[in-house]
Scaffold this motif. Structure first.
Motif, PDB file in Angstrom:
ATOM      1  N   LYS A  49       0.833  -1.209   0.000  1.00  0.00           N
ATOM      2  CA  LYS A  49       0.000   0.000   0.000  1.00  0.00           C
ATOM      3  C   LYS A  49       0.868   1.259   0.000  1.00  0.00           C
ATOM      4  CE  LYS A  49      -4.442   1.549   1.455  1.00  0.00           C
ATOM      5  NZ  LYS A  49      -5.685   1.151   2.119  1.00  0.00           N
ATOM      6  N   LYS A  50       1.970   1.241   0.733  1.00  0.00           N
ATOM      7  CA  LYS A  50       2.864   2.404   0.738  1.00  0.00           C
ATOM      8  C   LYS A  50       3.384   2.689  -0.666  1.00  0.00           C
ATOM      9  CE  LYS A  50       7.136   4.112   2.856  1.00  0.00           C
ATOM     10  NZ  LYS A  50       8.255   3.793   3.799  1.00  0.00           N
ATOM     11  N   ALA A  51       3.783   1.631  -1.378  1.00  0.00           N
ATOM     12  CA  ALA A  51       4.289   1.809  -2.744  1.00  0.00           C
ATOM     13  C   ALA A  51       3.179   2.246  -3.692  1.00  0.00           C
ATOM     14  CB  ALA A  51       4.933   0.509  -3.232  1.00  0.00           C
ATOM     15  N   LEU A  52       1.975   1.714  -3.517  1.00  0.00           N
ATOM     16  CA  LEU A  52       0.850   2.122  -4.364  1.00  0.00           C
ATOM     17  C   LEU A  52       0.529   3.601  -4.170  1.00  0.00           C
ATOM     18  CD1 LEU A  52      -1.689  -0.838  -4.027  1.00  0.00           C
ATOM     19  CD2 LEU A  52      -0.407  -0.186  -6.071  1.00  0.00           C
ATOM     20  N   LYS A  53       0.548   4.044  -2.941  1.00  0.00           N
ATOM     21  CA  LYS A  53       0.256   5.455  -2.675  1.00  0.00           C
ATOM     22  C   LYS A  53       1.328   6.357  -3.282  1.00  0.00           C
ATOM     23  CE  LYS A  53      -2.557   5.065   1.501  1.00  0.00           C
ATOM     24  NZ  LYS A  53      -2.667   5.388   2.951  1.00  0.00           N
ATOM     25  N   ALA A  54       2.589   5.917  -3.210  1.00  0.00           N
ATOM     26  CA  ALA A  54       3.670   6.707  -3.816  1.00  0.00           C
ATOM     27  C   ALA A  54       3.493   6.781  -5.328  1.00  0.00           C
ATOM     28  CB  ALA A  54       5.026   6.088  -3.464  1.00  0.00           C
ATOM     29  N   LEU A  55       3.108   5.650  -5.938  1.00  0.00           N
ATOM     30  CA  LEU A  55       2.876   5.640  -7.380  1.00  0.00           C
ATOM     31  C   LEU A  55       1.676   6.512  -7.738  1.00  0.00           C
ATOM     32  CD1 LEU A  55       3.731   4.460 -10.113  1.00  0.00           C
ATOM     33  CD2 LEU A  55       2.184   2.530  -9.674  1.00  0.00           C
ATOM     34  N   ALA A  56       0.649   6.484  -6.901  1.00  0.00           N
ATOM     35  CA  ALA A  56      -0.545   7.306  -7.144  1.00  0.00           C
ATOM     36  C   ALA A  56      -0.194   8.795  -7.095  1.00  0.00           C
ATOM     37  CB  ALA A  56      -1.617   6.971  -6.112  1.00  0.00           C
ATOM     38  N   ARG A  57       0.608   9.182  -6.122  1.00  0.00           N
ATOM     39  CA  ARG A  57       1.013  10.597  -6.037  1.00  0.00           C
ATOM     40  C   ARG A  57       1.803  11.008  -7.280  1.00  0.00           C
ATOM     41  NH1 ARG A  57       1.934   9.072  -0.557  1.00  0.00           N
ATOM     42  NH2 ARG A  57       4.159   8.733  -0.989  1.00  0.00           N
ATOM     43  N   TRP A  58       2.672  10.107  -7.732  1.00  0.00           N
ATOM     44  CA  TRP A  58       3.459  10.380  -8.940  1.00  0.00           C
ATOM     45  C   TRP A  58       2.541  10.571 -10.139  1.00  0.00           C
ATOM     46  CZ3 TRP A  58       3.848   8.013 -13.666  1.00  0.00           C
ATOM     47  CH2 TRP A  58       4.931   8.371 -14.474  1.00  0.00           C
TER      48      TRP A  58
END
Length: 358
Positions: free
Chosen positions: A115-124
């Motif tokens: 989830k942490k990586a998904l959120k980072a990708l979403a922000r990008w």
């Protein structure tokens, strides 16, 4: 309408960024609901194969497909992180005094990492669409806990195919992928769905200790050791206790025997999922000593923590009864007076089994 070349370039850069965040594989699927997937879900629920997982039935209407949940979704980004094991999942099969914990639960909690990586990708993605003058992308991220069918979406996005054990199988990563999904309003072009490469192989079906597969591509959770040790809250049905062996949390058998695992890229494994030494084959005697505080301390940061001490010790007592190790008798006798009736019953069963050891 957004220029296709701009979207293709964005897609390429998104894949590269996803890999930099620890994802081993990325694909894109249509957001439209798939009637066939919805029909299979309905049939599975009607057969009662979800057992006590009432949440599967309660939100079945939005689980049917992306646009059933969010009509504005235009595409789905499906992603996978590798947790390919560094040791043979069957290595402790005959070590009765040791506990077998499913490979996926021997390291950090995948919910947190993915989830942490998904959120980072979403922000990008939001920032990039704004830079391109497309307006900020709208999106939703999901990891396992939402009414999302990640495995069919992973197949539709070309990550792999749902094998006869119902889990996703990848040519590059075998059976060892944690899946996540991003629903977005960005209309990415979909990738081709993956073809089914199981062929005539039935290794996963025959490996199941409890015959949890009524047919290929179908699983009856009520007979599955993963379900029984993790989701099921009451006493373990007696017919499944001996087949459980020393498995105390989950079961890897149907995954581990898949022939495609010999092609798994172990170098792609996310370091967050490396096995913790104390969970790679703990002694049953140590686990049976755990009170609630000890359980919480040992499994801090682990997905195992969510089942609680009582359910966990219940599982350990079944393993103790199967161990043939008479030295565990004293702990089982102590636990036969446990405040939790399910733990006490499992302890009584273990005592009877250990007394029967020649």
């Amino acid at each position: 309408m957004v220029n296709a070349d701009i979207l293709d370039d964005l897609k390429t850069r998104l894949i590269a960024h996803a890999r930099s965040l620890g994802f081993a594989t990325v694909g894109f699927a249509p957001a439209e609901d798939d009637p066939l997937r919805a029909e299979r879900l309905d049939s599975w629920l009607e057969a009662g194969h979800h057992g006590d997982m009432d949440w599967m039935e309660a939100r079945a209407d939005v689980r049917r497909g992306p646009q059933s949940m969010w009509p504005e979704a235009a595409s789905v980004i499906a992603l996978g992180m590798s947790y390919a094991p560094s040791v043979d999942p069957f290595a402790l099969e005959d070590a009765g005094e040791r506990a077998r914990i499913s490979v996926y639960a021997q390291g950090g909690d995948y919910h947190v990492t993915v989830k942490k990586a998904l959120k980072a990708l979403a922000r990008w993605l939001v920032a990039e669409t704004e830079k391109l003058g497309l307006g900020a992308a709208e999106l939703k991220v999901f990891v396992d806990t939402a009414p999302v069918m990640e495995k069919p979406l992973g197949e539709a996005a070309g990550l792999g195919w749902q094998g006869k054990h119902s889990n996703l199988v990848s040519r590059e990563h075998g059976s060892w992928l944690f899946l996540g999904a991003i629903y977005t309003t960005v209309p990415f072009a979909p990738d081709a769905p993956h073809e089914d490469l199981c062929g005539s192989c039935n290794a996963c079906q025959t490996a199941c200790p409890t015959d949890a597969f009524p047919a290929p591509y179908q699983v009856d959770a009520r007979r599955c050791i993963s379900y029984l040790t993790i989701e099921h809250k009451g006493p373990i049905p007696e017919e499944f206790r001996k087949p459980m062996g020393n498995r105390i949390y989950g079961c890897d058998d149907c995954l581990a025997v898949c022939p495609w695992n010999k092609f798994a890229d172990h170098a792609a494994r996310n370091k967050a999922f490396a096995s913790r030494a104390e969970l790679a084959g703990p002694r049953l005697a140590d686990l049976l000593e755990l009170d609630d505080a000890g359980f919480r301390a040992l499994f801090s940061g682990s997905p195992i923590k969510r089942i609680g001490r009582d359910r966990f010790v219940r599982n350990c007592l079944i393993a103790a009864g199967n161990s043939g190790d008479a030295s565990l008798m004293g702990q089982a006798e102590t636990l036969s007076h446990d405040a939790d009736p399910v733990v006490a019953e499992a302890a009584s069963w273990a005592i009877a089994e250990l007394k029967a050891v020649p």
